[in-house]
Design a protein around this motif. Structure first.
Motif, PDB file in Angstrom:
ATOM      1  N   ILE A   1       0.835  -1.201   0.000  1.00  0.00           N
ATOM      2  CA  ILE A   1       0.000   0.000   0.000  1.00  0.00           C
ATOM      3  C   ILE A   1       0.873   1.256   0.000  1.00  0.00           C
ATOM      4  O   ILE A   1       0.502   2.281  -0.558  1.00  0.00           O
ATOM      5  CB  ILE A   1      -1.001   0.021   1.178  1.00  0.00           C
ATOM      6  CG1 ILE A   1      -0.282  -0.021   2.520  1.00  0.00           C
ATOM      7  CG2 ILE A   1      -1.987  -1.102   1.062  1.00  0.00           C
ATOM      8  CD1 ILE A   1      -1.226   0.152   3.712  1.00  0.00           C
ATOM      9  N   ILE A   2       2.062   1.169   0.623  1.00  0.00           N
ATOM     10  CA  ILE A   2       2.976   2.324   0.587  1.00  0.00           C
ATOM     11  C   ILE A   2       3.537   2.506  -0.814  1.00  0.00           C
ATOM     12  O   ILE A   2       3.567   3.608  -1.363  1.00  0.00           O
ATOM     13  CB  ILE A   2       4.114   2.129   1.608  1.00  0.00           C
ATOM     14  CG1 ILE A   2       3.570   2.225   3.036  1.00  0.00           C
ATOM     15  CG2 ILE A   2       5.215   3.177   1.392  1.00  0.00           C
ATOM     16  CD1 ILE A   2       4.585   1.876   4.107  1.00  0.00           C
ATOM     17  N   LEU A   3       3.953   1.401  -1.414  1.00  0.00           N
ATOM     18  CA  LEU A   3       4.521   1.472  -2.756  1.00  0.00           C
ATOM     19  C   LEU A   3       3.459   1.817  -3.794  1.00  0.00           C
ATOM     20  O   LEU A   3       3.690   2.617  -4.708  1.00  0.00           O
ATOM     21  CB  LEU A   3       5.174   0.131  -3.096  1.00  0.00           C
ATOM     22  CG  LEU A   3       6.014   0.056  -4.363  1.00  0.00           C
ATOM     23  CD1 LEU A   3       7.166   1.042  -4.304  1.00  0.00           C
ATOM     24  CD2 LEU A   3       6.545  -1.363  -4.560  1.00  0.00           C
ATOM     25  N   GLY A   4       2.270   1.220  -3.630  1.00  0.00           N
ATOM     26  CA  GLY A   4       1.218   1.438  -4.616  1.00  0.00           C
ATOM     27  C   GLY A   4       0.617   2.823  -4.563  1.00  0.00           C
ATOM     28  O   GLY A   4       0.298   3.412  -5.594  1.00  0.00           O
ATOM     29  N   THR A   5       0.439   3.362  -3.355  1.00  0.00           N
ATOM     30  CA  THR A   5      -0.221   4.661  -3.240  1.00  0.00           C
ATOM     31  C   THR A   5       0.765   5.823  -3.234  1.00  0.00           C
ATOM     32  O   THR A   5       0.496   6.875  -3.805  1.00  0.00           O
ATOM     33  CB  THR A   5      -1.063   4.720  -1.951  1.00  0.00           C
ATOM     34  OG1 THR A   5      -0.220   4.471  -0.833  1.00  0.00           O
ATOM     35  CG2 THR A   5      -2.167   3.691  -1.981  1.00  0.00           C
ATOM     36  N   LEU A   6       1.899   5.635  -2.570  1.00  0.00           N
ATOM     37  CA  LEU A   6       2.840   6.749  -2.412  1.00  0.00           C
ATOM     38  C   LEU A   6       4.020   6.677  -3.366  1.00  0.00           C
ATOM     39  O   LEU A   6       4.799   7.627  -3.445  1.00  0.00           O
ATOM     40  CB  LEU A   6       3.363   6.781  -0.968  1.00  0.00           C
ATOM     41  CG  LEU A   6       2.304   6.754   0.139  1.00  0.00           C
ATOM     42  CD1 LEU A   6       2.954   6.810   1.502  1.00  0.00           C
ATOM     43  CD2 LEU A   6       1.338   7.912  -0.036  1.00  0.00           C
ATOM     44  N   LYS A   7       4.151   5.522  -4.065  1.00  0.00           N
ATOM     45  CA  LYS A   7       5.290   5.314  -4.985  1.00  0.00           C
ATOM     46  C   LYS A   7       6.620   5.499  -4.252  1.00  0.00           C
ATOM     47  O   LYS A   7       7.562   6.070  -4.792  1.00  0.00           O
ATOM     48  CB  LYS A   7       5.204   6.287  -6.171  1.00  0.00           C
ATOM     49  CG  LYS A   7       3.899   6.213  -6.947  1.00  0.00           C
ATOM     50  CD  LYS A   7       3.765   4.895  -7.676  1.00  0.00           C
ATOM     51  CE  LYS A   7       2.522   4.875  -8.556  1.00  0.00           C
ATOM     52  NZ  LYS A   7       1.280   4.815  -7.782  1.00  0.00           N
ATOM     53  N   PHE A   8       6.652   5.031  -3.000  1.00  0.00           N
ATOM     54  CA  PHE A   8       7.863   5.181  -2.201  1.00  0.00           C
ATOM     55  C   PHE A   8       8.434   3.802  -1.897  1.00  0.00           C
ATOM     56  O   PHE A   8       7.733   2.930  -1.351  1.00  0.00           O
ATOM     57  CB  PHE A   8       7.542   5.917  -0.897  1.00  0.00           C
ATOM     58  CG  PHE A   8       8.758   6.225  -0.065  1.00  0.00           C
ATOM     59  CD1 PHE A   8       9.620   7.257  -0.427  1.00  0.00           C
ATOM     60  CD2 PHE A   8       9.057   5.475   1.065  1.00  0.00           C
ATOM     61  CE1 PHE A   8      10.742   7.549   0.335  1.00  0.00           C
ATOM     62  CE2 PHE A   8      10.172   5.765   1.833  1.00  0.00           C
ATOM     63  CZ  PHE A   8      11.018   6.804   1.458  1.00  0.00           C
TER      64      PHE A   8
ATOM     65  N   ASP B   1     -14.587   6.094   2.002  1.00  0.00           N
ATOM     66  CA  ASP B   1     -14.260   7.391   1.406  1.00  0.00           C
ATOM     67  C   ASP B   1     -12.768   7.678   1.528  1.00  0.00           C
ATOM     68  O   ASP B   1     -12.161   8.278   0.638  1.00  0.00           O
ATOM     69  CB  ASP B   1     -15.066   8.498   2.100  1.00  0.00           C
ATOM     70  CG  ASP B   1     -16.555   8.400   1.783  1.00  0.00           C
ATOM     71  OD1 ASP B   1     -16.910   7.731   0.783  1.00  0.00           O
ATOM     72  OD2 ASP B   1     -17.358   8.972   2.543  1.00  0.00           O
ATOM     73  N   PHE B   2     -12.194   7.256   2.663  1.00  0.00           N
ATOM     74  CA  PHE B   2     -10.753   7.430   2.850  1.00  0.00           C
ATOM     75  C   PHE B   2      -9.984   6.706   1.747  1.00  0.00           C
ATOM     76  O   PHE B   2      -9.079   7.271   1.116  1.00  0.00           O
ATOM     77  CB  PHE B   2     -10.352   6.887   4.225  1.00  0.00           C
ATOM     78  CG  PHE B   2      -8.863   6.765   4.415  1.00  0.00           C
ATOM     79  CD1 PHE B   2      -8.095   7.865   4.726  1.00  0.00           C
ATOM     80  CD2 PHE B   2      -8.232   5.525   4.277  1.00  0.00           C
ATOM     81  CE1 PHE B   2      -6.724   7.753   4.897  1.00  0.00           C
ATOM     82  CE2 PHE B   2      -6.865   5.403   4.446  1.00  0.00           C
ATOM     83  CZ  PHE B   2      -6.113   6.518   4.760  1.00  0.00           C
ATOM     84  N   GLY B   3     -10.361   5.456   1.508  1.00  0.00           N
ATOM     85  CA  GLY B   3      -9.685   4.685   0.465  1.00  0.00           C
ATOM     86  C   GLY B   3      -9.903   5.280  -0.912  1.00  0.00           C
ATOM     87  O   GLY B   3      -9.008   5.266  -1.767  1.00  0.00           O
ATOM     88  N   LEU B   4     -11.112   5.828  -1.127  1.00  0.00           N
ATOM     89  CA  LEU B   4     -11.410   6.452  -2.418  1.00  0.00           C
ATOM     90  C   LEU B   4     -10.502   7.652  -2.672  1.00  0.00           C
ATOM     91  O   LEU B   4      -9.973   7.833  -3.786  1.00  0.00           O
ATOM     92  CB  LEU B   4     -12.875   6.887  -2.440  1.00  0.00           C
ATOM     93  CG  LEU B   4     -13.365   7.528  -3.750  1.00  0.00           C
ATOM     94  CD1 LEU B   4     -13.305   6.530  -4.883  1.00  0.00           C
ATOM     95  CD2 LEU B   4     -14.787   8.045  -3.565  1.00  0.00           C
ATOM     96  N   ILE B   5     -10.285   8.443  -1.625  1.00  0.00           N
ATOM     97  CA  ILE B   5      -9.390   9.606  -1.763  1.00  0.00           C
ATOM     98  C   ILE B   5      -7.969   9.149  -2.038  1.00  0.00           C
ATOM     99  O   ILE B   5      -7.266   9.714  -2.896  1.00  0.00           O
ATOM    100  CB  ILE B   5      -9.448  10.466  -0.475  1.00  0.00           C
ATOM    101  CG1 ILE B   5     -10.822  11.095  -0.325  1.00  0.00           C
ATOM    102  CG2 ILE B   5      -8.360  11.535  -0.504  1.00  0.00           C
ATOM    103  CD1 ILE B   5     -11.027  11.790   1.005  1.00  0.00           C
ATOM    104  N   VAL B   6      -7.532   8.113  -1.314  1.00  0.00           N
ATOM    105  CA  VAL B   6      -6.173   7.609  -1.516  1.00  0.00           C
ATOM    106  C   VAL B   6      -5.996   7.123  -2.943  1.00  0.00           C
ATOM    107  O   VAL B   6      -5.009   7.454  -3.620  1.00  0.00           O
ATOM    108  CB  VAL B   6      -5.865   6.472  -0.510  1.00  0.00           C
ATOM    109  CG1 VAL B   6      -4.558   5.776  -0.867  1.00  0.00           C
ATOM    110  CG2 VAL B   6      -5.797   7.026   0.898  1.00  0.00           C
TER     111      VAL B   6
ATOM    112  N   ARG C   1      -2.789  14.322   4.058  1.00  0.00           N
ATOM    113  CA  ARG C   1      -3.343  13.688   5.264  1.00  0.00           C
ATOM    114  C   ARG C   1      -3.597  12.197   5.066  1.00  0.00           C
ATOM    115  O   ARG C   1      -3.144  11.378   5.872  1.00  0.00           O
ATOM    116  CB  ARG C   1      -4.613  14.411   5.700  1.00  0.00           C
ATOM    117  CG  ARG C   1      -4.347  15.808   6.249  1.00  0.00           C
ATOM    118  CD  ARG C   1      -5.625  16.504   6.652  1.00  0.00           C
ATOM    119  NE  ARG C   1      -5.364  17.838   7.188  1.00  0.00           N
ATOM    120  CZ  ARG C   1      -6.301  18.713   7.503  1.00  0.00           C
ATOM    121  NH1 ARG C   1      -7.594  18.387   7.345  1.00  0.00           N
ATOM    122  NH2 ARG C   1      -5.985  19.900   7.972  1.00  0.00           N
ATOM    123  N   PRO C   2      -4.349  11.802   4.029  1.00  0.00           N
ATOM    124  CA  PRO C   2      -4.498  10.344   3.840  1.00  0.00           C
ATOM    125  C   PRO C   2      -3.185   9.645   3.534  1.00  0.00           C
ATOM    126  O   PRO C   2      -3.003   8.491   3.915  1.00  0.00           O
ATOM    127  CB  PRO C   2      -5.478  10.238   2.659  1.00  0.00           C
ATOM    128  CG  PRO C   2      -5.506  11.567   2.024  1.00  0.00           C
ATOM    129  CD  PRO C   2      -5.174  12.558   3.082  1.00  0.00           C
TER     130      PRO C   2
END
Length: 323
Positions: free
Chosen positions: A30-37, A185-190, A209-210
């Motif tokens: 989830i860190i790599l997929g969402t934040l590309k980190f 909704d949190f996941g949708l924003i992410v 924030r998310p």
């Protein structure tokens, strides 16, 4: 033991070993997929969770390391495993928040190699800090009293109860995280932020924030993996580095950014490892009785290579990708 019971034992052991990989890989994914980190310090977060869990749950004796030199031969709060299971994820979650704000965020727009060098350096520093404080000795992490000992299962007979608890805890946590990312909704924003962060900002959403919460959740999962995996292996400063590579393998063969892929990848590696540990090649006519347990680590790299040759994007990389 019959062939059926052998197969069920391999299956259960594979689920248990895979569960540790899954907990780590879901956080990484989830860190790599969402934040590309690219977070090579994820194993260090596992290490932090492991030691904090040990110190919260029981009292331990130290014979070397700086703490012993300073007179702290007995350390630990001895509050029990359940308290550790609550305290550790909160503690490592807080570390994750700090790490995102002061370490990861300044490097989001930097090359992957910069992120790898930074986080790998942090991982080594944390590992050596624990070695200095606690020494290089392996410390025992007791199983919780309410889950220690064997439990009688149909066909299989006695099976270590704690291994079943590891599977159950992992399943619950993964389902919670998956539901959070996919159905809230949190996941949708992410997920929207990973597609087009600028558009999300224009809609008035503070995407940072998310993002920081996602990093904290990933860190907390690594901490929990340390706590639940602690009673299964000796505790020493090298375990964070040792488990980092299999965790990344799990993410890669499952598919980058895919939570379901991380689960499938973790179970694949766990099953492979359990099978090789338990399998003995016996050919009485030729006098052959050869065990493959020493090949268990090699086996997970081999299966990963085969999967990536057939599906370079990973098992579910193209089907469920939160990026």
């Amino acid at each position: 033991m019959s062939l059926l019971s052998d197969m069920i034992v391999i299956l259960l052991n594979g689920f248990q070993q895979g569960a540790i990989y899954v907990l780590l890989a879901v956080g990484l994914s989830i860190i790599l997929g969402t934040l590309k980190f690219v977070n090579f310090a994820h194993g260090a977060l596992y290490l932090v969770g492991l030691y904090v869990g040990l110190l919260v749950s029981q009292e331990i004796s130290l014979t070397n390391g700086k703490l012993a030199d300073w007179g702290f031969s007995q350390v630990g709060l001895d509050l029990g495993f359940l308290v550790a299971l609550v305290v550790v994820p909160l503690f490592v979650f807080a570390i994750g928040l700090l790490m995102e704000r002061f370490v990861a965020r300044p490097f989001y727009d930097r090359a992957d190699t910069d992120q790898i060098l930074l986080t790998f350096g942090i991982a080594i520093a944390i590992q050596e800090l624990f070695r200095v404080l606690f020494g290089g000795q392996s410390l025992p992490f007791d199983q919780p009293g309410w889950a220690s000992g064997p439990v009688s299962l149909p066909v299989v007979g006695n099976f270590p109860q704690w291994r079943l608890w590891v599977i159950a805890i992992t399943a619950i946590l993964v389902l919670v995280v998956y539901a959070l990312i996919e159905f809230t909704d949190f996941g949708l924003i992410v997920r929207a932020g990973t597609q087009d962060a600028e558009m999300v900002r224009l809609l008035g959403v503070k995407i940072t924030r998310p993002y920081i919460v996602v990093f904290g959740i990933g860190a907390a999962l690594a901490g929990i993996a340390g706590v639940v995996g602690g009673p299964l292996n000796p505790v020493n400063p090298n375990v964070g580095t040792d488990i980092l590579v299999p965790a990344f393998l799990t993410v890669v063969i499952g598919g980058l950014g895919s939570i379901r892929g991380a689960v499938l990848g973790g179970l694949t590696l766990g099953m492979t490892q359990a099978f090789l540990i338990q399998w003995n090649l016996v050919i009485p006519a030729l006098g052959i009785n050869y065990g493959f347990s020493q090949w268990s680590q090699v086996g997970i790299y081999a299966i990963a290579a085969v999967i990536l040759l057939v599906r370079p994007q990973g098992l579910l990389g193209s089907e469920v990708d939160v990026s």
